[in-house]
Design a protein around this motif. Structure first.
Motif, PDB file in Angstrom:
ATOM      1  N   MET A   9     -23.401  63.747  16.654  1.00  0.00           N
ATOM      2  CA  MET A   9     -23.268  63.403  15.239  1.00  0.00           C
ATOM      3  C   MET A   9     -21.955  63.906  14.654  1.00  0.00           C
ATOM      4  SD  MET A   9     -27.185  63.944  13.874  1.00  0.00           S
ATOM      5  CE  MET A   9     -26.647  63.968  12.201  1.00  0.00           C
ATOM      6  N   THR A  10     -21.270  64.800  15.336  1.00  0.00           N
ATOM      7  CA  THR A  10     -20.030  65.354  14.810  1.00  0.00           C
ATOM      8  C   THR A  10     -18.794  64.608  15.314  1.00  0.00           C
ATOM      9  OG1 THR A  10     -19.935  66.969  16.606  1.00  0.00           O
ATOM     10  CG2 THR A  10     -21.047  67.655  14.580  1.00  0.00           C
ATOM     11  N   ASP A  11     -18.973  63.505  16.026  1.00  0.00           N
ATOM     12  CA  ASP A  11     -17.842  62.739  16.553  1.00  0.00           C
ATOM     13  C   ASP A  11     -16.997  62.105  15.452  1.00  0.00           C
ATOM     14  OD1 ASP A  11     -18.583  63.289  19.106  1.00  0.00           O
ATOM     15  OD2 ASP A  11     -19.556  61.379  19.450  1.00  0.00           O
ATOM     16  N   GLY A  12     -17.626  61.687  14.380  1.00  0.00           N
ATOM     17  CA  GLY A  12     -16.902  60.995  13.313  1.00  0.00           C
ATOM     18  C   GLY A  12     -16.048  61.949  12.498  1.00  0.00           C
ATOM     19  N   LYS A  13     -15.068  61.394  11.821  1.00  0.00           N
ATOM     20  CA  LYS A  13     -14.204  62.186  10.952  1.00  0.00           C
ATOM     21  C   LYS A  13     -14.364  61.675   9.530  1.00  0.00           C
ATOM     22  CE  LYS A  13     -10.819  63.157  14.496  1.00  0.00           C
ATOM     23  NZ  LYS A  13      -9.435  63.069  14.937  1.00  0.00           N
ATOM     24  N   LEU A  14     -14.640  62.570   8.594  1.00  0.00           N
ATOM     25  CA  LEU A  14     -14.779  62.190   7.196  1.00  0.00           C
ATOM     26  C   LEU A  14     -13.419  61.794   6.648  1.00  0.00           C
ATOM     27  CD1 LEU A  14     -17.221  64.931   5.886  1.00  0.00           C
ATOM     28  CD2 LEU A  14     -17.739  62.576   6.500  1.00  0.00           C
ATOM     29  N   SER A  15     -13.451  60.796   5.790  1.00  0.00           N
ATOM     30  CA  SER A  15     -12.213  60.291   5.200  1.00  0.00           C
ATOM     31  C   SER A  15     -12.319  60.347   3.686  1.00  0.00           C
ATOM     32  CB  SER A  15     -11.988  58.844   5.648  1.00  0.00           C
ATOM     33  OG  SER A  15     -10.898  58.290   4.963  1.00  0.00           O
ATOM     34  N   ASP A  16     -11.219  60.628   3.023  1.00  0.00           N
ATOM     35  CA  ASP A  16     -11.210  60.637   1.559  1.00  0.00           C
ATOM     36  C   ASP A  16     -11.111  59.218   1.001  1.00  0.00           C
ATOM     37  OD1 ASP A  16     -11.400  63.398   1.364  1.00  0.00           O
ATOM     38  OD2 ASP A  16      -9.216  63.650   1.504  1.00  0.00           O
ATOM     39  N   SER A  17     -10.637  58.260   1.796  1.00  0.00           N
ATOM     40  CA  SER A  17     -10.529  56.886   1.310  1.00  0.00           C
ATOM     41  C   SER A  17     -11.898  56.207   1.375  1.00  0.00           C
ATOM     42  CB  SER A  17      -9.506  56.099   2.135  1.00  0.00           C
ATOM     43  OG  SER A  17      -9.923  56.012   3.483  1.00  0.00           O
TER      44      SER A  17
END
Length: 71
Positions: A58-66
């Motif tokens: 579940m931690t593979d993704g990266k949060l984005s501000d856009s």
């Protein structure tokens, strides 16, 4: 995943009805069969080797501000 129609799914001695929107996960070693109902059935089957996705979490993704335009 059943895309259209309905039918019956068999897995390790159990039978149950499936219909449009049903999603089934089966262990690779399980006995299985699928039968379409009277109106037919369209489904997608995705197979992978057991344990082949262990490196993904579940931690593979990266949060984005856009944000997407529809959010």
């Amino acid at each position: 995943m059943v895309i259209k129609g309905s039918g019956v799914f068999y897995a390790d001695g159990e039978e149950f009805g499936v219909q449009e929107g049903s999603l089934i996960r089966v262990e690779p070693e399980a006995e299985r069969a699928i039968a379409a109902g009277g109106q037919g059935m369209t489904y997608i089957c995705i197979q992978t080797a057991k344990g082949s996705l262990k490196q993904y979490t579940m931690t593979d993704g990266k949060l984005s501000d856009s944000k997407a335009s529809w959010i």
